[in-house]
Write an enzyme that holds these catalytic residues in place. Structure first.
Site, mmCIF file in Angstrom:
data_model
loop_
_atom_site.group_PDB
_atom_site.id
_atom_site.type_symbol
_atom_site.label_atom_id
_atom_site.label_comp_id
_atom_site.label_asym_id
_atom_site.label_seq_id
_atom_site.Cartn_x
_atom_site.Cartn_y
_atom_site.Cartn_z
ATOM 1 N N ARG A 181 9.845 26.218 -19.581
ATOM 2 C CA ARG A 181 10.909 26.533 -18.619
ATOM 3 C C ARG A 181 11.881 27.592 -19.164
ATOM 4 N NH1 ARG A 181 13.404 24.173 -13.790
ATOM 5 N NH2 ARG A 181 15.654 24.198 -14.028
ATOM 6 N N ILE A 238 17.077 28.944 -10.057
ATOM 7 C CA ILE A 238 15.883 28.136 -10.326
ATOM 8 C C ILE A 238 16.300 26.700 -10.020
ATOM 9 C CG2 ILE A 238 16.515 28.058 -12.798
ATOM 10 C CD1 ILE A 238 13.624 27.652 -13.530
ATOM 11 N N SER A 239 15.466 25.977 -9.282
ATOM 12 C CA SER A 239 15.849 24.628 -8.861
ATOM 13 C C SER A 239 15.944 23.682 -10.056
ATOM 14 C CB SER A 239 14.833 24.066 -7.868
ATOM 15 O OG SER A 239 14.727 24.892 -6.740
ATOM 16 N N GLN A 240 16.710 22.632 -9.841
ATOM 17 C CA GLN A 240 16.863 21.555 -10.826
ATOM 18 C C GLN A 240 15.486 20.905 -11.085
ATOM 19 O OE1 GLN A 240 19.062 18.723 -8.665
ATOM 20 N NE2 GLN A 240 19.275 17.278 -10.336
#
Ligand code: SAH
Length: 232
Positions: free
Chosen positions: A42, A68-70
């Site tokens: 990530r 960027i999503s959780q």
């Protein structure tokens, strides 16, 4: 990345699934999805400034006003999509390419559309360098889907739409699922799962309140709630 960081992230995801399971119906994430999240680095998908926070359970800025999503939301949306190893999946909203990379490890082919040209270019290059050879990124307006490669076994939209884009419903295979946040920007939206049955009939259910950046482009979605106010 330290292995510990990724393991901590997976533990946090598992805990959040337990808290929200009563609402979402998802009490656990399947091992294949967790394994994909452990494998995708990530920190390679976020700007240098945020690398130290890459495995925290929070959304992070990726430039151009996007995020960027959780990790928990990535896990939940991937789980809801119910991906199979022979599936062909459409993603609307490539962003940094992280969600596409997770899907790439789980399915046969991912087609991902991004409306901001610079983000599409960087994500495509990043995914190529990291050897995700089964992801094709295109810049464009995902409101219209990606007709050339339709129909899809599943469709995931990672930006909030005011309504479900009709083209996406059409481009979904019978038996397929469409995961999409629905609602106005600057408010919480409702994450929804639509299922098309074998006869083509679509049913939907609300899963969880979420907060996404808006789907822009031909959808007519305002960028912010303020933009929707008509000039005097
Ligand atoms: N899945 C992404 C999350 C990105 S945030 C990730 O893993 O990083 C949502 C993205 O949707 C933004 O990059 C935004 O530019 C993009 N987007 C917004 N409207 C769009 C549209 N109509 N078509 C394609 N992409 C869109």
């Amino acid at each position: 990345m330290s292995r510990q960081d990724a393991e901590d992230m997976l533990r946090t995801i598992a805990a959040e699934c337990r808290y929200t399971g009563g609402i979402t119906g998802v009490t656990a994430i399947r091992p294949q999805v967790l394994e994909a999240m452990e494998r995708v680095p990530r920190e390679q998908f976020v700007p240098n400034f945020y690398k130290a926070m890459a495995y925290n359970n929070m959304p992070l800025p990726i430039g151009h006003g996007q995020t960027i999503s959780q990790p928990f939301i990535v896990a939940l949306m991937t789980e809801l999509l119910d991906p199979g190893k022979d599936d062909v999946i459409l993603e609307v909203g490539t962003g940094c390419g992280y969600q596409a990379a997770i899907l790439a490890l789980l399915v046969k082919q991912v087609y991902s559309i991004e409306i901001v040209p610079a983000l599409a270019g960087v994500a495509a290059e990043r995914l190529r360098k990291l050897d995700f050879s089964n992801v094709a990124v295109r810049r464009g307006d995902g409101y219209a889907g990606w007709q050339e490669h339709a129909p899809f076994d599943g469709i995931i939209v990672t930006a909030a739409a005011a309504h479900v884009p009709p083209a996406l419903k059409e481009q979904l295979k019978p038996g397929g699922r469409l995961v999409i946040p629905i609602g106005l920007p600057a408010m919480t939206q409702e994450l929804m799962v639509l299922e098309k049955d074998k006869r083509g009939k679509i049913s939907s259910r609300d899963v969880l309140s979420v907060a996404f950046v808006p789907l822009t482009g031909g959808s007519g979605m305002p960028r912010t709630a303020d933009d929707s106010v008509e000039p005097e």
